[in-house]
Design an enzyme around this catalytic site. Sequence first.
Site, mmCIF file in Angstrom:
data_model
loop_
_atom_site.group_PDB
_atom_site.id
_atom_site.type_symbol
_atom_site.label_atom_id
_atom_site.label_comp_id
_atom_site.label_asym_id
_atom_site.label_seq_id
_atom_site.Cartn_x
_atom_site.Cartn_y
_atom_site.Cartn_z
ATOM 1 N N GLU A 60 0.794 -1.022 0.035
ATOM 2 C CA GLU A 60 0.040 0.100 -0.018
ATOM 3 C C GLU A 60 1.002 1.050 -0.021
ATOM 4 O OE1 GLU A 60 -1.542 3.187 0.787
ATOM 5 O OE2 GLU A 60 -1.779 2.319 2.821
ATOM 6 N N CYS B 64 -2.059 8.585 3.723
ATOM 7 C CA CYS B 64 -1.827 8.159 2.439
ATOM 8 C C CYS B 64 -3.162 8.613 1.678
ATOM 9 C CB CYS B 64 -1.290 6.653 2.190
ATOM 10 S SG CYS B 64 -2.935 5.780 2.685
ATOM 11 N N GLU C 19 3.533 13.405 -4.642
ATOM 12 C CA GLU C 19 2.862 13.245 -3.329
ATOM 13 C C GLU C 19 3.828 14.159 -2.570
ATOM 14 O OE1 GLU C 19 3.568 9.622 -0.965
ATOM 15 O OE2 GLU C 19 1.458 9.638 -0.543
HETATM 16 N N1 LIG Z 1 1.512 5.756 3.054
HETATM 17 C C1 LIG Z 1 2.207 6.602 2.508
HETATM 18 O O1 LIG Z 1 1.944 6.780 1.352
HETATM 19 C C2 LIG Z 1 3.330 6.814 3.125
HETATM 20 C C3 LIG Z 1 4.307 7.788 2.351
HETATM 21 N N2 LIG Z 1 5.363 8.403 2.899
HETATM 22 C C4 LIG Z 1 6.195 9.130 1.902
HETATM 23 O O2 LIG Z 1 7.442 8.634 1.757
HETATM 24 C C5 LIG Z 1 8.383 9.668 2.191
HETATM 25 C C6 LIG Z 1 9.622 9.050 2.945
HETATM 26 O O3 LIG Z 1 9.027 8.506 4.258
HETATM 27 P P1 LIG Z 1 9.495 7.376 4.883
HETATM 28 O O4 LIG Z 1 9.353 6.963 6.234
HETATM 29 O O5 LIG Z 1 11.297 7.529 4.701
HETATM 30 O O6 LIG Z 1 9.235 6.068 4.156
HETATM 31 P P2 LIG Z 1 9.497 4.800 3.378
HETATM 32 O O7 LIG Z 1 8.760 4.232 2.347
HETATM 33 O O8 LIG Z 1 11.141 4.968 3.112
HETATM 34 O O9 LIG Z 1 9.781 3.857 4.913
HETATM 35 C C7 LIG Z 1 8.756 3.163 5.409
HETATM 36 C C8 LIG Z 1 9.143 2.094 5.971
HETATM 37 O O10 LIG Z 1 10.170 1.345 5.076
HETATM 38 C C9 LIG Z 1 11.348 1.017 5.597
HETATM 39 N N3 LIG Z 1 12.248 1.055 4.376
HETATM 40 C C10 LIG Z 1 12.880 2.176 3.743
HETATM 41 N N4 LIG Z 1 13.571 1.552 2.769
HETATM 42 C C11 LIG Z 1 13.757 0.217 2.749
HETATM 43 C C12 LIG Z 1 14.268 -0.828 2.310
HETATM 44 N N5 LIG Z 1 14.862 -0.506 0.983
HETATM 45 N N6 LIG Z 1 14.070 -1.841 2.543
HETATM 46 C C13 LIG Z 1 13.301 -2.353 3.710
HETATM 47 N N7 LIG Z 1 12.646 -1.490 4.328
HETATM 48 C C14 LIG Z 1 12.709 -0.180 3.836
HETATM 49 C C15 LIG Z 1 11.553 2.106 6.477
HETATM 50 O O11 LIG Z 1 12.292 2.073 7.404
HETATM 51 C C16 LIG Z 1 10.183 2.394 7.360
HETATM 52 O O12 LIG Z 1 10.070 1.330 8.144
HETATM 53 C C17 LIG Z 1 7.829 10.654 2.936
HETATM 54 O O13 LIG Z 1 8.272 11.860 3.033
HETATM 55 C C18 LIG Z 1 6.246 10.553 2.572
HETATM 56 O O14 LIG Z 1 6.436 11.476 1.354
HETATM 57 C C19 LIG Z 1 5.844 8.052 4.156
HETATM 58 C C20 LIG Z 1 5.059 7.163 4.712
HETATM 59 C C21 LIG Z 1 3.750 6.625 4.451
HETATM 60 O O1 LIG Z 2 -6.281 1.572 6.959
HETATM 61 C C1 LIG Z 2 -6.472 2.501 7.063
HETATM 62 O O2 LIG Z 2 -7.778 2.762 7.545
HETATM 63 C C2 LIG Z 2 -5.853 3.513 6.697
HETATM 64 C C3 LIG Z 2 -4.591 3.509 6.117
HETATM 65 C C4 LIG Z 2 -3.891 4.484 6.075
HETATM 66 C C5 LIG Z 2 -2.647 4.269 5.277
HETATM 67 O O3 LIG Z 2 -2.305 3.051 4.735
HETATM 68 C C6 LIG Z 2 -1.431 5.277 5.172
HETATM 69 O O4 LIG Z 2 -1.663 6.537 5.397
HETATM 70 O O5 LIG Z 2 -0.249 5.074 4.727
#
Ligand SMILES: NC(=O)C1=CN([C@@H]2O[C@H](COP(=O)(O)OP(=O)(O)OC[C@H]3O[C@@H](n4cnc5c(N)ncnc54)[C@H](O)[C@@H]3O)[C@@H](O)[C@H]2O)C=CC1
Ligand SMILES: O=C(O)/C=C/C=C(\O)C(=O)O
Length: 501
Positions: A269, A303, A405
């Site tokens: 997701e 998200c 995003e």
């Molecule tokens: N649900 C969403 O749409 C989300 C989007 N973001 C976006 O992502 C950007 C970066 O945030 P991050 O926390 O760095 O998100 P990220 O996607 O890099 O990290 C999420 C998780 O994945 C892990 N991770 C990162 N690289 C990995 C790899 N190569 N292998 C295995 N695990 C890995 C991280 O340690 C963390 O636990 C944010 O600025 C934001 O824009 C961040 C969090 C949630």
């Molecule tokens: O499961 C939900 O209700 C909400 C999910 C939200 C995310 O997956 C997110 O912000 O990354």
Amino acid sequence: MASRGEDFLQRRRRWSVAATIRNFVGGRYAEDTAAGFDKVSPVDGTVTARVQEAGQSLVDRAVSAARKALHGPWGDTSVQERARLLRRIADRIDERADELLAAEVSDTGKPVSLAKELDIARAAGNFRAFADVVAATGLDSYLTEFPGGRALNYAVRKPLGVVAVIVPWNLPLLLLTWKVAPALASGNTVVVKPSELTPAGATLLAEILTEAGVPDGVYNVVHGFGPGSAGEALTSHPGVDGITFTGESSTGSAIMRAAAPRVRPVSFELGGKNAALVFADADLGKTVDGLARSVFTNTGQVCLCTERVYVQREVFDEVASGLAERAAALRPGRPEDPATTTGPLISLEHREKVLSYLKLAEQDGAKVVAGGGIPAMGPELDGGAWIEPTLWTGLDHSSRVVREEVFGPVAALIPFDTEEEAVTLANDTDYGLAAAVWTTNLERGHRVAQRMNVGMAWVNTWFLRDLRSPFGGVGLSGIGREGGTHSLDFYTEPTNVCVQL
Ligand SMILES: NC(=O)C1=CN([C@@H]2O[C@H](COP(=O)(O)OP(=O)(O)OC[C@H]3O[C@@H](n4cnc5c(N)ncnc54)[C@H](O)[C@@H]3O)[C@@H](O)[C@H]2O)C=CC1
Ligand SMILES: O=C(O)/C=C/C=C(\O)C(=O)O
């Protein structure tokens, strides 16, 4: 190994989070590791805890503990036993809700009121929902007729095995339990890697699961970063049978590469660039309320948050000024202050990213109708990752601000004239997670929602969840669906048995 009792006592302090956050392997806190990192409060920039970073050998041990548990008594539990266990976990979450709340707030800096209503409630809710789902779900069976005979075909579900659970920092406990609950309901064991920015909740959950009766090794937590750290060690580990991940799309690609050599299943997701479509016939009062929620909830760090608002031209000014008023009315402040209605971003690093889009918007000719910078919070809070809720008009659809995003409390408002144009603009994105349609014409609501190229479309609401529904996205927003039986489809492997009668 550290004794379990000592840590329980340490962590029972209400409203405070232990100064050392440790890995949890095989039912116990692991011994201290050589490496570690600071947990910094997004509220004021102070260091609140030291997190023990798991290296390759600890990740190996966590995966081995999970494998061993899979082949132990846990592997023989019945669906009914696991459903009962999930309900006990939910009850224990309710009992220790204040501690989980403290961990969530310390992790994220979000207002206590939001964490209570959304994250903690959903943590218990996720376990109850998947107890219900797993207890009620069967599999297909067919009586197969062929010339001269008949056969019975039926399928049984088997757990996927050892599942790696990688979660981000925005809704850490909600997203973790959204994955752990169905994984355990299906009989798997898990190794969890929470975000390095939000390590506390996943660790406290280990105690709660253990108290509820989850056997040693079924739930393991390893802390660290992604590349070159616990995340990469876990996702590339040959002992992992499947990976479930929520986070950024580019991280999804990296994890997919790690999963490829052994062709392991993934459930992703990922990010979104979600649109709201406001038609002139919408109830504008309710719409502006809903839009404000969808743009600003959790400081825009969900998200599902709306970052593109398409408004039919005749009501554009009214919607823009209504939403700008809502932005200006938000009150940033300490999480425990009841007057606080919005928290900081997760980190100063993430604020740099959001600020870069604020700058880009101005370079691209945007008119800033709300916010646009860093609020003055006073000497106690100025070290935090604060940002003003920000709205723009006048941006071209090709601007990177409209296409990428941002993951902050920001949105671009763009006018449209016809329904066809609105649908085309909303679907003109590489992402495809969620959309919201605002109209009093229900026929139009259904029609437009069904034309959205997304996993989830809401009509006259946003983020209203039924945990049995499919949840996920298309395009850059993900692979697969979780929720209800869709989760069971990912966390189990069906074996079909054919018996000639
Ligand atoms: N649900 C969403 O749409 C989300 C989007 N973001 C976006 O992502 C950007 C970066 O945030 P991050 O926390 O760095 O998100 P990220 O996607 O890099 O990290 C999420 C998780 O994945 C892990 N991770 C990162 N690289 C990995 C790899 N190569 N292998 C295995 N695990 C890995 C991280 O340690 C963390 O636990 C944010 O600025 C934001 O824009 C961040 C969090 C949630
Ligand atoms: O499961 C939900 O209700 C909400 C999910 C939200 C995310 O997956 C997110 O912000 O990354």
